[in-house]
Motif scaffolding. Structure first.
Motif, PDB file in Angstrom:
ATOM      1  N   TYR A   1       0.701  -1.126  -0.170  1.00 25.97           N
ATOM      2  CA  TYR A   1      -0.081   0.038  -0.263  1.00 25.97           C
ATOM      3  C   TYR A   1       0.886   1.436   0.173  1.00 25.97           C
ATOM      4  O   TYR A   1       0.794   2.537   0.140  1.00 25.97           O
ATOM      5  CB  TYR A   1      -0.749   0.155   1.628  1.00 25.97           C
TER       6      TYR A   1
ATOM      7  N   ARG B   1       7.288   7.350  -4.421  1.00 28.44           N
ATOM      8  CA  ARG B   1       7.216   8.149  -4.123  1.00 28.44           C
ATOM      9  C   ARG B   1       6.272   9.080  -2.861  1.00 28.44           C
ATOM     10  O   ARG B   1       6.306  10.333  -2.297  1.00 28.44           O
ATOM     11  CB  ARG B   1       5.708   9.357  -5.037  1.00 28.44           C
TER      12      ARG B   1
ATOM     13  N   HIS C   1       3.631   1.907  -6.534  1.00 32.56           N
ATOM     14  CA  HIS C   1       4.031   1.066  -4.851  1.00 32.56           C
ATOM     15  C   HIS C   1       4.602   0.137  -5.204  1.00 32.56           C
ATOM     16  O   HIS C   1       5.684   0.053  -5.861  1.00 32.56           O
ATOM     17  CB  HIS C   1       2.178   0.307  -5.177  1.00 32.56           C
TER      18      HIS C   1
ATOM     19  N   SER D   1       2.818  -3.325   5.205  1.00 33.39           N
ATOM     20  CA  SER D   1       1.667  -2.114   5.443  1.00 33.39           C
ATOM     21  C   SER D   1       1.588  -1.569   6.600  1.00 33.39           C
ATOM     22  O   SER D   1       1.717  -0.364   6.726  1.00 33.39           O
ATOM     23  CB  SER D   1       0.983  -1.996   4.100  1.00 33.39           C
ATOM     24  N   LEU D   2       1.029  -2.463   6.808  1.00 40.34           N
ATOM     25  CA  LEU D   2      -0.143  -1.713   8.215  1.00 40.34           C
ATOM     26  C   LEU D   2       0.039  -2.522   9.359  1.00 40.34           C
ATOM     27  O   LEU D   2      -0.787  -3.203  10.530  1.00 40.34           O
ATOM     28  CB  LEU D   2      -1.921  -2.392   7.204  1.00 40.34           C
TER      29      LEU D   2
ATOM     30  N   LYS E   1      -0.763  -1.609  13.326  1.00 40.53           N
ATOM     31  CA  LYS E   1      -1.916  -1.160  12.640  1.00 40.53           C
ATOM     32  C   LYS E   1      -3.048  -2.364  13.272  1.00 40.53           C
ATOM     33  O   LYS E   1      -3.532  -2.901  13.392  1.00 40.53           O
ATOM     34  CB  LYS E   1      -2.455  -0.563  12.163  1.00 40.53           C
TER      35      LYS E   1
ATOM     36  N   THR F   1       4.473   3.559   8.125  1.00 40.76           N
ATOM     37  CA  THR F   1       4.228   3.398   6.551  1.00 40.76           C
ATOM     38  C   THR F   1       2.550   2.833   7.036  1.00 40.76           C
ATOM     39  O   THR F   1       1.909   3.006   5.935  1.00 40.76           O
ATOM     40  CB  THR F   1       4.501   1.695   5.934  1.00 40.76           C
ATOM     41  N   ALA F   2       2.554   2.671   8.051  1.00 42.11           N
ATOM     42  CA  ALA F   2       0.875   1.702   7.611  1.00 42.11           C
ATOM     43  C   ALA F   2      -0.339   3.127   8.771  1.00 42.11           C
ATOM     44  O   ALA F   2      -1.761   3.568   8.582  1.00 42.11           O
ATOM     45  CB  ALA F   2       0.167   1.493   9.682  1.00 42.11           C
ATOM     46  N   GLU F   3       0.296   4.291   8.745  1.00 41.19           N
ATOM     47  CA  GLU F   3      -0.142   5.886   9.365  1.00 41.19           C
ATOM     48  C   GLU F   3       0.330   7.067   8.910  1.00 41.19           C
ATOM     49  O   GLU F   3       0.653   8.307   8.756  1.00 41.19           O
ATOM     50  CB  GLU F   3      -0.500   6.243  10.809  1.00 41.19           C
ATOM     51  N   PRO F   4       0.320   7.053   7.244  1.00 44.35           N
ATOM     52  CA  PRO F   4       1.214   7.814   6.737  1.00 44.35           C
ATOM     53  C   PRO F   4       0.548   9.046   7.426  1.00 44.35           C
ATOM     54  O   PRO F   4       1.709  10.315   7.426  1.00 44.35           O
ATOM     55  CB  PRO F   4       1.652   7.696   5.381  1.00 44.35           C
ATOM     56  N   LYS F   5      -0.388   9.882   7.580  1.00 46.30           N
ATOM     57  CA  LYS F   5      -0.983  10.843   7.472  1.00 46.30           C
ATOM     58  C   LYS F   5      -0.922  11.874   8.624  1.00 46.30           C
ATOM     59  O   LYS F   5      -2.044  12.260   9.267  1.00 46.30           O
ATOM     60  CB  LYS F   5      -2.402  10.790   6.713  1.00 46.30           C
TER      61      LYS F   5
ATOM     62  N   ASP G   1      -0.247  15.525   9.345  1.00 43.15           N
ATOM     63  CA  ASP G   1      -1.245  15.931   9.246  1.00 43.15           C
ATOM     64  C   ASP G   1      -1.937  15.659  10.193  1.00 43.15           C
ATOM     65  O   ASP G   1      -3.324  16.467  10.354  1.00 43.15           O
ATOM     66  CB  ASP G   1      -1.530  15.544   8.160  1.00 43.15           C
ATOM     67  N   ARG G   2      -2.662  14.731  10.615  1.00 44.91           N
ATOM     68  CA  ARG G   2      -4.124  14.341  11.256  1.00 44.91           C
ATOM     69  C   ARG G   2      -3.905  15.081  12.807  1.00 44.91           C
ATOM     70  O   ARG G   2      -4.880  16.108  13.556  1.00 44.91           O
ATOM     71  CB  ARG G   2      -3.894  12.717  11.894  1.00 44.91           C
TER      72      ARG G   2
END
Lengths: 276, 190, 427
Positions: A83, A87, A130, A154-155, A158, A237-241, A244-245
């Motif tokens: 996932y 980039r 990917h 990837s996850l 989590k 990798t599991a929570e790239p944002k 931002d969050r």
């Protein structure tokens, strides 16, 4: 009438439940003490803290890059990261040129179609791809790994109870089986004992050993350090944002608290002459 | 309806009654036909939710048994559900036959659960009859439960060597699908 | 609509007058949630939760419509499309976390709303229809929540769908046919995922429709209040706007703060780790548990462990689980005490708090693995649940002696000082 029927139905359910309870209680009392279970030898994840913990926690980019190095040099041989795209690595502080180079040199190629003949072929990865799958499919993965399919990472932080702490503990937690471990929990052939794994024995051999990678920033490559770094990378990798969050969260909370305070004052203002 | 219309009739116009009844009958018939039509129109709306043709097309499979040694079991997929195919050893057959069937929750003998002449082949759905988990016991080294058959890790149902429920919450034995031996080593399931 | 002293709508400008003569929508709003709706003046904060439920539904519908623009209801790519939303779609992670946590918050406020109704006797005459419609909304919410949890197509999604549709297989003779009809196959797969998506998109709008009926039925007798005493005159009420709109605005702020804390700082706390693993029909998670808001009912389902006569334990469990909700539909006729509010019912009050504790215990057991001692505890707790509604409430409504009650809402608010109460009007 409703109440009479209800009363009877109620008595029925209560009776059945009471009967079940008695049967269950008798079975529970008379049942022999069960022998040791795998759970008795299972350890909870070790306590560990990461730069990204807590509402104000942010990623340590240096650590993420070290973690990526461990993934690339150790984990990527078997585990995919389907996932995540090349980039995305700019988030770790790599420049676009560096990302292009990483993608281009990635050992696994990306399936494509020959422009002229239409035949299946492969090409080097580019930044927008990917991470390519390590195995063509699950059967190939199982065949190459003694029937144990290496899961996608990837996850991973989590997708397990206890999250990142579990991943770290598992990587750094291989040890010899304790002396009192019953025969049935002994690692069979091709299995390795790890008390942080729920079934106690897993098919992945200890992946890390001291000095396995050489960090450019001079960090010592102990098993603990590498496990911690790659876990930090997998949190990303599991929570790239995540950053931002949390950033947006602080702004939203400050606004909401301000707005709610005003709403409370307005409410008191509207009601000032009313007893209630 | 008829009585209401009747009340509205001015007195002295009795001869009209037959005609009124006939006209009422027409109304009732029209409403009834429309109602029946409406109910029939619902049928395809309900039936579309049943398994579609492509799903049903996969409802029967062939399995080659040649490579399964006694004591071994394989997991395969049938109708998108996992299936156990187990080659029972002589001890396992003896053990299954030694059980007093009348004391079981779902009384069945091993012979009733296998094909005649192929009593060593135990073919069952790998779906616990309690809440649909996949029991353990087919893979090497997996927990086979207290009765040496299968063990469901979700809520602790134990199945014996004939895949009969012996302990735990499952109400019935593991389901034996319809199958037929097309040769000594091939079986068609479904 | 309800009280003769309710303020009348008067259009403020020629356009509104023109509008009022042709489509009196502003009048409808004025009469239902505006100054034209007189509400008891003594409502406490528990009366905020109806409006909060409506707010939660709006959040779910808005974020849900946005998610549906990016989600792919196909079992091959559903899981990947959720990750696409989380990683690549602009603000996608925010929409998804709002939707996932919003569902939990919807259930939290609705549960508080239901228990408020239970304690203050809001289900009693003349508000039975309000209660019944509310239960219909609750059932629709449960169906919507269950189907929504299947959509990410993780392990818990898949196995939840398997277990819940498996409940129907417990029905004798036709059970398996019904399960296959529900799933459109022999196990959860593409057909099931697609129909769940379709219905998950539809049902919230059905819920919105039933909410309109729920509010309509409420406006005939008017809102209940903490004393349970009927409104006697203008001095007992206060216009909804601006008084309760202001109070609800504050309540909504608190609600949004709590939601934001979960969404931004603990977005996966109420979820389950297994649902970040893609659905796999060949591997069962160690503990299959539904979302937390189903735990009490899941505990009742699993409390039945013994076959009785021709009834297998599983069928009994399924019957009991459905009965545990259906019996609430009969509550207005099971509890015949003429006193509405639990405040003036000394015995009822005790049993009510036992029920709260009981449901909490059931919830805890429903989330725990099906082992001893949890099974025995959930059997005890289920016994109390049924006994409470079917045996205890009907009995105490005969034997209980209510406490002395004030003569009117105004008296409850102001003591005996009647003169202080003036009819409140909107300015």
């Amino acid at each position: 009438m409703v109440r009479i029927i209800g009363f009877l139905v109620g008595l029925g359910f209560v009776g059945v439940l009471g009967y079940s309870l008695i049967i269950g209680a008798i079975a529970y009392m008379t049942e022999e003490e069960p022998g040791p279970t795998a759970y008795d030898y299972h350890h909870h994840a070790r306590e560990i803290s990461f730069a990204s913990d807590g509402p104000l926690g942010r990623f340590d980019r240096q650590q993420l890059q070290r973690g990526f190095q461990v993934y690339r040099e150790v984990c990527a041989a078997c585990h995919s990261l389907e996932y995540v795209a090349f980039r995305n690595l700019t988030d770790l502080g790599f420049t676009e040129a560096e990302v292009d180079a990483i993608a281009d040199q990635w050992p696994i190629q990306v399936p494509t179609v020959n422009e002229d003949t239409g035949e299946d072929t492969t090409r080097n990865a580019i930044a927008s791809d990917h991470f390519p799958h390590v195995y063509a499919n699950e059967v190939a993965g199982r065949a190459a790994n003694n029937n144990a399919y290496p899961p996608d990472l990837s996850l991973m932080t989590k997708a397990r109870e206890e999250g990142a702490a579990y991943v770290y503990s598992l990587l750094a937690g291989y040890e010899d089986p304790p002396a009192d471990l019953p025969e049935e929990f002994q690692p069979g052939t091709g299995l390795y004992f790890n008390p942080y794994f729920a079934n106690l024995n897993l098919a992945m051999p200890p992946p890390l050993s001291d000095g396995q990678v050489s960090y450019a920033d001079g960090t010592e490559a102990t098993v603990e350090n590498m496990a911690e770094d790659v876990t930090a990378f997998l949190i990303w990798t599991a929570e790239p944002k995540m950053e931002d969050r949390k950033n947006l969260g602080l702004i939203v909370l400050i606004f909401l608290i301000f707005a709610t305070t005003l709403a409370f004052l307005a409410y008191k203002n509207v009601w000032r002459d009313q007893k209630h | 309806m008829a009585t209401e219309d009747h009340v509205e009739q001015p007195a002295g116009e009795q001869p009209e009654q037959e005609g009124v009844r006939r006209r009422d009958f027409l109304n009732i018939a029209a409403v009834s036909v429309a109602g029946v039509g409406g109910v029939i129109a619902i049928l395809p709306l309900v039936n579309q939710m049943n398994p579609s043709a492509d799903v049903l097309a996969l409802s029967s499979i062939q399995v080659d048994l040649a490579n399964i040694e006694p004591g071994q079991a394989v997991k395969t997929i049938w109708r998108k559900q996992p299936l156990f195919i187990r080659n029972l050893t002589a001890e396992e057959i003896t053990e299954a036959n030694a059980v007093d069937v009348s004391g079981l929750r779902d009384p069945e003998t091993l012979a009733e659960r296998t094909a005649e002449g192929h009593e060593n082949w135990l073919i069952t759905l790998a779906v616990c009859t309690h809440l649909g988990c996949v029991p353990l016991g087919a893979g090497q080294g997996e927990n086979k439960g207290e009765y040496g058959g299968y063990f469901c890790p979700c809520h602790g149902s134990h199945y014996d060597t004939a895949a009969r429920i012996r302990k735990g919450p499952a109400p019935t034995n593991l389901v034996v699908p319809e199958y037929e031996f097309t040769s000594d080593t091939t079986v068609t399931i479904g | 609509m309800s009280f003769p002293w309710a303020a009348q709508y008067t259009p403020t400008n020629p356009f509104m007058k023109w509008m009022d003569d042709r489509l009196p929508l502003p009048r409808l709003v004025f009469n239902s949630v505006g100054a034209g709706y007189p509400v008891p003046r003594n409502l406490n904060y528990f009366w905020n939760f109806g409006v909060l439920s409506g707010l939660a539904l709006v959040i779910q519908i808005v974020t849900g419509i946005i998610l549906a623009m990016h989600y792919a209801a196909n079992s091959e790519i559903a899981f990947a499309s959720v990750e696409h939303i989380m990683r690549d779609v602009n603000s996608g992670w925010l929409m998804r976390y709002l939707h996932a946590n919003g569902a939990s918050f919807f259930f939290i406020v609705v549960y508080i709303h239901i228990f408020r109704g239970l304690y203050y006797g809001s289900y009693k005459a003349p508000r039975e229809m309000v209660w019944l419609l509310g239960l219909v909304i609750f059932l629709l919410m449960m169906a919507t929540g269950f189907m929504g949890y299947v959509l990410p197509w993780g392990q818990m999604s898949f196995w939840g769908a398997q277990v819940i549709t498996g409940l129907f297989a417990a029905i004798p003779v036709v059970g398996e046919t019904i399960q296959q009809w529900l799933l459109g196959g022999f196990a959860p797969d593409n057909a099931a995922l697609n129909r769940f998506f379709s219905l998950h998109y539809l049902l919230p709008f059905v819920i919105a429709g039933v909410i309109i009926l729920h509010i309509w039925a409420l406006h005939l007798p008017g809102s209940s209040n903490p004393t349970g005493i009927d409104v006697k005159g203008p001095q007992d009420t206060i216009p909804f706007h601006p008084y309760y709109t202001a109070k609800d605005g504050f309540g909504a702020g608190v609600f949004l703060i709590l939601l934001a804390i979960m969404v931004f700082f603990a977005p996966n706390y109420l979820g389950h780790a297994d649902n970040y693993i893609e659905a796999n029909p060949l591997s069962t998670p160690a503990h299959i548990v539904p979302e937390w808001y189903f735990w009490p009912f899941y505990a009742i389902l699993r409390a039945f462990t013994v076959d009785i006569l021709f009834m297998p334990a599983k069928l009994l469990g399924v019957l009991a689980m459905f009965a545990s909700i259906l019996l609430l539909f009969f509550l207005p006729w099971l509890d015949k005490s003429p006193v509405r509010s639990g405040k003036f019912r000394p015995q009822f009050k005790i049993w009510f708090w036992v029920l709260i504790a009981d449901v909490a215990v059931l919830g805890y057991c429903g989330g725990a693995p099906a082992e001893e001692p949890y099974v025995m505890i959930s059997q005890l707790a289920s016994m109390y649940y049924f006994a409470h509604f079917l045996i205890i409430l009907p009995l105490i409504s005969r034997t209980e002696r209510p406490l002395p009650m004030p003569n009117s809402i105004t008296e409850a608010v102001l003591g005996k000082d009647h003169d202080a109460a003036q009819p409140a009007t909107a300015e």
